[in-house]
Design a protein around this motif. Structure first.
Motif, PDB file in Angstrom:
ATOM      1  N   GLY A  84       0.802  -1.208   0.000  1.00 33.10           N
ATOM      2  CA  GLY A  84       0.000   0.000   0.000  1.00 33.10           C
ATOM      3  C   GLY A  84       0.834   1.256   0.000  1.00 33.10           C
ATOM      4  O   GLY A  84       0.423   2.278  -0.545  1.00 33.10           O
ATOM      5  N   LYS A  85       2.032   1.211   0.584  1.00 30.00           N
ATOM      6  CA  LYS A  85       2.882   2.392   0.680  1.00 30.00           C
ATOM      7  C   LYS A  85       3.967   2.386  -0.399  1.00 30.00           C
ATOM      8  O   LYS A  85       4.094   3.324  -1.175  1.00 30.00           O
ATOM      9  N   ASP A  86       4.770   1.331  -0.447  1.00 24.53           N
ATOM     10  CA  ASP A  86       5.860   1.246  -1.420  1.00 24.53           C
ATOM     11  C   ASP A  86       5.488   0.417  -2.639  1.00 24.53           C
ATOM     12  O   ASP A  86       6.036   0.615  -3.719  1.00 24.53           O
ATOM     13  N   MET A  87       4.592  -0.525  -2.453  1.00 25.15           N
ATOM     14  CA  MET A  87       4.114  -1.337  -3.574  1.00 25.15           C
ATOM     15  C   MET A  87       2.623  -1.595  -3.388  1.00 25.15           C
ATOM     16  O   MET A  87       2.141  -1.697  -2.255  1.00 25.15           O
ATOM     17  N   ALA A  88       1.909  -1.642  -4.490  1.00 19.81           N
ATOM     18  CA  ALA A  88       0.455  -1.808  -4.407  1.00 19.81           C
ATOM     19  C   ALA A  88      -0.012  -2.640  -5.587  1.00 19.81           C
ATOM     20  O   ALA A  88       0.711  -2.821  -6.572  1.00 19.81           O
ATOM     21  N   MET A  89      -1.239  -3.127  -5.484  1.00 16.29           N
ATOM     22  CA  MET A  89      -1.756  -4.038  -6.506  1.00 16.29           C
ATOM     23  C   MET A  89      -3.193  -3.695  -6.856  1.00 16.29           C
ATOM     24  O   MET A  89      -4.017  -3.419  -5.973  1.00 16.29           O
ATOM     25  N   ILE A  90      -3.484  -3.688  -8.148  1.00 18.89           N
ATOM     26  CA  ILE A  90      -4.852  -3.578  -8.643  1.00 18.89           C
ATOM     27  C   ILE A  90      -5.310  -4.999  -8.940  1.00 18.89           C
ATOM     28  O   ILE A  90      -4.780  -5.654  -9.841  1.00 18.89           O
ATOM     29  N   PHE A  91      -6.287  -5.483  -8.188  1.00 16.05           N
ATOM     30  CA  PHE A  91      -6.687  -6.876  -8.315  1.00 16.05           C
ATOM     31  C   PHE A  91      -7.615  -7.081  -9.509  1.00 16.05           C
ATOM     32  O   PHE A  91      -8.191  -6.148 -10.047  1.00 16.05           O
ATOM     33  N   GLN A  92      -7.748  -8.369  -9.892  1.00  8.93           N
ATOM     34  CA  GLN A  92      -8.453  -8.719 -11.123  1.00  8.93           C
ATOM     35  C   GLN A  92      -9.909  -8.318 -11.106  1.00  8.93           C
ATOM     36  O   GLN A  92     -10.406  -7.746 -12.065  1.00  8.93           O
ATOM     37  N   GLU A  93     -10.610  -8.595 -10.039  1.00 12.86           N
ATOM     38  CA  GLU A  93     -12.058  -8.380  -9.995  1.00 12.86           C
ATOM     39  C   GLU A  93     -12.412  -7.417  -8.868  1.00 12.86           C
ATOM     40  O   GLU A  93     -12.427  -7.796  -7.689  1.00 12.86           O
ATOM     41  N   PRO A  94     -12.707  -6.158  -9.188  1.00 14.15           N
ATOM     42  CA  PRO A  94     -12.949  -5.174  -8.127  1.00 14.15           C
ATOM     43  C   PRO A  94     -14.172  -5.470  -7.273  1.00 14.15           C
ATOM     44  O   PRO A  94     -14.202  -5.128  -6.100  1.00 14.15           O
ATOM     45  N   MET A  95     -15.188  -6.110  -7.841  1.00 13.74           N
ATOM     46  CA  MET A  95     -16.409  -6.345  -7.068  1.00 13.74           C
ATOM     47  C   MET A  95     -16.154  -7.318  -5.924  1.00 13.74           C
ATOM     48  O   MET A  95     -16.803  -7.240  -4.880  1.00 13.74           O
ATOM     49  N   THR A  96     -15.195  -8.230  -6.080  1.00  9.75           N
ATOM     50  CA  THR A  96     -14.878  -9.155  -5.002  1.00  9.75           C
ATOM     51  C   THR A  96     -13.701  -8.658  -4.162  1.00  9.75           C
ATOM     52  O   THR A  96     -13.430  -9.216  -3.101  1.00  9.75           O
ATOM     53  N   SER A  97     -12.997  -7.641  -4.634  1.00 13.85           N
ATOM     54  CA  SER A  97     -11.863  -7.102  -3.884  1.00 13.85           C
ATOM     55  C   SER A  97     -12.285  -5.962  -2.959  1.00 13.85           C
ATOM     56  O   SER A  97     -11.702  -5.774  -1.887  1.00 13.85           O
ATOM     57  N   LEU A  98     -13.271  -5.187  -3.382  1.00 13.08           N
ATOM     58  CA  LEU A  98     -13.779  -4.104  -2.534  1.00 13.08           C
ATOM     59  C   LEU A  98     -14.765  -4.658  -1.515  1.00 13.08           C
ATOM     60  O   LEU A  98     -15.506  -5.598  -1.787  1.00 13.08           O
ATOM     61  N   ASN A  99     -14.770  -4.060  -0.335  1.00 13.15           N
ATOM     62  CA  ASN A  99     -15.690  -4.489   0.728  1.00 13.15           C
ATOM     63  C   ASN A  99     -17.087  -3.934   0.438  1.00 13.15           C
ATOM     64  O   ASN A  99     -17.265  -2.714   0.366  1.00 13.15           O
ATOM     65  N   PRO A 100     -18.102  -4.786   0.272  1.00 16.72           N
ATOM     66  CA  PRO A 100     -19.431  -4.308  -0.121  1.00 16.72           C
ATOM     67  C   PRO A 100     -20.153  -3.498   0.953  1.00 16.72           C
ATOM     68  O   PRO A 100     -21.121  -2.792   0.642  1.00 16.72           O
ATOM     69  N   VAL A 101     -19.715  -3.583   2.225  1.00 17.96           N
ATOM     70  CA  VAL A 101     -20.450  -2.902   3.291  1.00 17.96           C
ATOM     71  C   VAL A 101     -19.751  -1.620   3.755  1.00 17.96           C
ATOM     72  O   VAL A 101     -20.190  -0.985   4.708  1.00 17.96           O
ATOM     73  N   LEU A 102     -18.675  -1.237   3.090  1.00 19.97           N
ATOM     74  CA  LEU A 102     -17.974   0.003   3.427  1.00 19.97           C
ATOM     75  C   LEU A 102     -18.036   0.955   2.249  1.00 19.97           C
ATOM     76  O   LEU A 102     -17.984   0.539   1.093  1.00 19.97           O
ATOM     77  N   THR A 103     -18.146   2.242   2.540  1.00 25.37           N
ATOM     78  CA  THR A 103     -18.197   3.226   1.468  1.00 25.37           C
ATOM     79  C   THR A 103     -16.857   3.287   0.739  1.00 25.37           C
ATOM     80  O   THR A 103     -15.814   2.892   1.268  1.00 25.37           O
ATOM     81  N   ILE A 104     -16.925   3.825  -0.465  1.00 32.05           N
ATOM     82  CA  ILE A 104     -15.712   3.983  -1.267  1.00 32.05           C
ATOM     83  C   ILE A 104     -14.702   4.861  -0.527  1.00 32.05           C
ATOM     84  O   ILE A 104     -13.508   4.546  -0.458  1.00 32.05           O
TER      85      ILE A 104
END
Length: 333
Positions: A84-104
């Motif tokens: 998150g700080k020095d290296m980060a990743m954009i995952f394949q499927e955002p709908m399963t990577s983002l938490n559905p119960v937390l705001t953007i």
């Protein structure tokens, strides 16, 4: 970032799967390295190993150095400081990577609060800035929405915003344009280009879409059955593919005006199982150029063309590489 001799295997009660077999590559600041190959070739496992996100059943050997710091074998707390700080990743499927119960806004803000110590108010303001940066309209409204309220393209942009929140030195984008229409795909690639130019971020772009590779990458590494089989500058790879597998991939790409005139060539045979990595060429059973040498010894990853000293070397792991024809279509089988 430098990856050297990376090997990843997964153990179960009945077998061991060698998902990545001694892969090496480097990516420099501001460079886009595309990692291509068919599903199951080890692209995503390689990236997850870099991020330290593999399950306990995985065994990782080799070296992964980020700005001189060794990550293989590093304690989890140290990896958490880097992720998150020095290296980060954009995952394949955002709908399963983002938490559905937390705001953007909360999900983006979590990154900057953890790594930069911002207050809730400042983290929300930073989230709005990041949503604007990745091209989401009305960011002050969207910051309080949930993932299900956004389109697929917008969710992917949110994933990018999360990944770049702390201006990482290395960004791994795992299939960032999969299942998106061409207009949204172009927008996502433009966001990545902008980030590279603005921040000097090194990007590892994992994809099977050769059109995306041609549009966005500086250099390409081709993987097959857990191994790197070819690496070259993007223009060089498309103009003069040397490995028969790369040649087959490029030969199966649709070209303008070619529809209906010829059947797209296919690579015969099946991808080998990864239970055992032979001391031989893994592509040999499917390769029209294979002979006894290919099934008796593993080819080295050696220069496949003249080293001009002016840029990255074109390398291939093949005993009998294709000649340096002008295009993939002109090279004989």
């Amino acid at each position: 970032m430098s990856v050297r001799d990376l090997a990843v295997s997964f153990r179960s009660d009945t077998r061991t799967v060698h998902a990545v077999d001694h892969v090496s590559y480097e990516v420099a600041p501001g460079e886009v390295l595309a990692v291509v190959g068919e599903s199951g070739c080890g692209k995503s496992v390689t990236s997850m190993a870099v991020m330290g996100l593999l399950p306990p059943s995985a065994s990782v050997t080799g070296s992964i150095r980020l700005a001189g710091r060794e990550l293989v074998g590093a304690p989890e707390k140290e990896l958490q400081r880097h992720r998150g700080k020095d290296m980060a990743m954009i995952f394949q499927e955002p709908m399963t990577s983002l938490n559905p119960v937390l705001t953007i806004g909360r999900q983006i803000g979590e990154v900057v609060r953890r790594h930069q110590g911002l207050s809730k108010k400042d983290a929300r303001a930073r989230a709005v800035e990041l949503l604007d940066l990745v091209g989401i309209p009305a960011p002050r409204q969207r910051v309080d929405e949930y993932p299900h309220q956004l389109s697929g393209g917008m969710r992917q942009r949110v994933m990018i915003a999360v990944a770049v929140a702390c201006d990482p030195a290395v960004l791994i984008a795992d299939e960032p344009t999969t299942a998106l229409d061409v207009t949204v795909q172009a927008g996502i690639l433009e966001v990545l280009r902008s980030l590279r130019e603005r921040l000097g971020t090194a990007i590892v772009l994992i994809t099977h879409d050769l059109g995306v590779v041609a549009d966005a990458a500086d250099r390409v590494m081709v993987m097959y059955a857990g191994r790197a089989v070819e690496e070259a500058p993007v223009d060089e790879l498309f103009a003069r593919p040397r490995h028969p597998y790369t040649h087959g991939l490029l030969g199966a790409v649709l070209r303008p005006g070619g529809e209906g005139k010829r059947r797209l060539p296919e690579i015969p045979g099946l991808v080998p199982g990864l239970d055992v990595q032979p001391d031989a060429c893994t592509f040999a059973p499917r390769c029209p150029r294979a002979d006894d040498t290919c099934t008796a010894a593993r080819p080295g990853f050696t220069p496949a063309g003249p080293d001009t000293g002016t840029g990255p070397v074109h390398r291939a792991a093949c005993w009998h590489p294709h000649p340096t024809a002008t295009t993939a279509e002109e090279a004989p089988a």
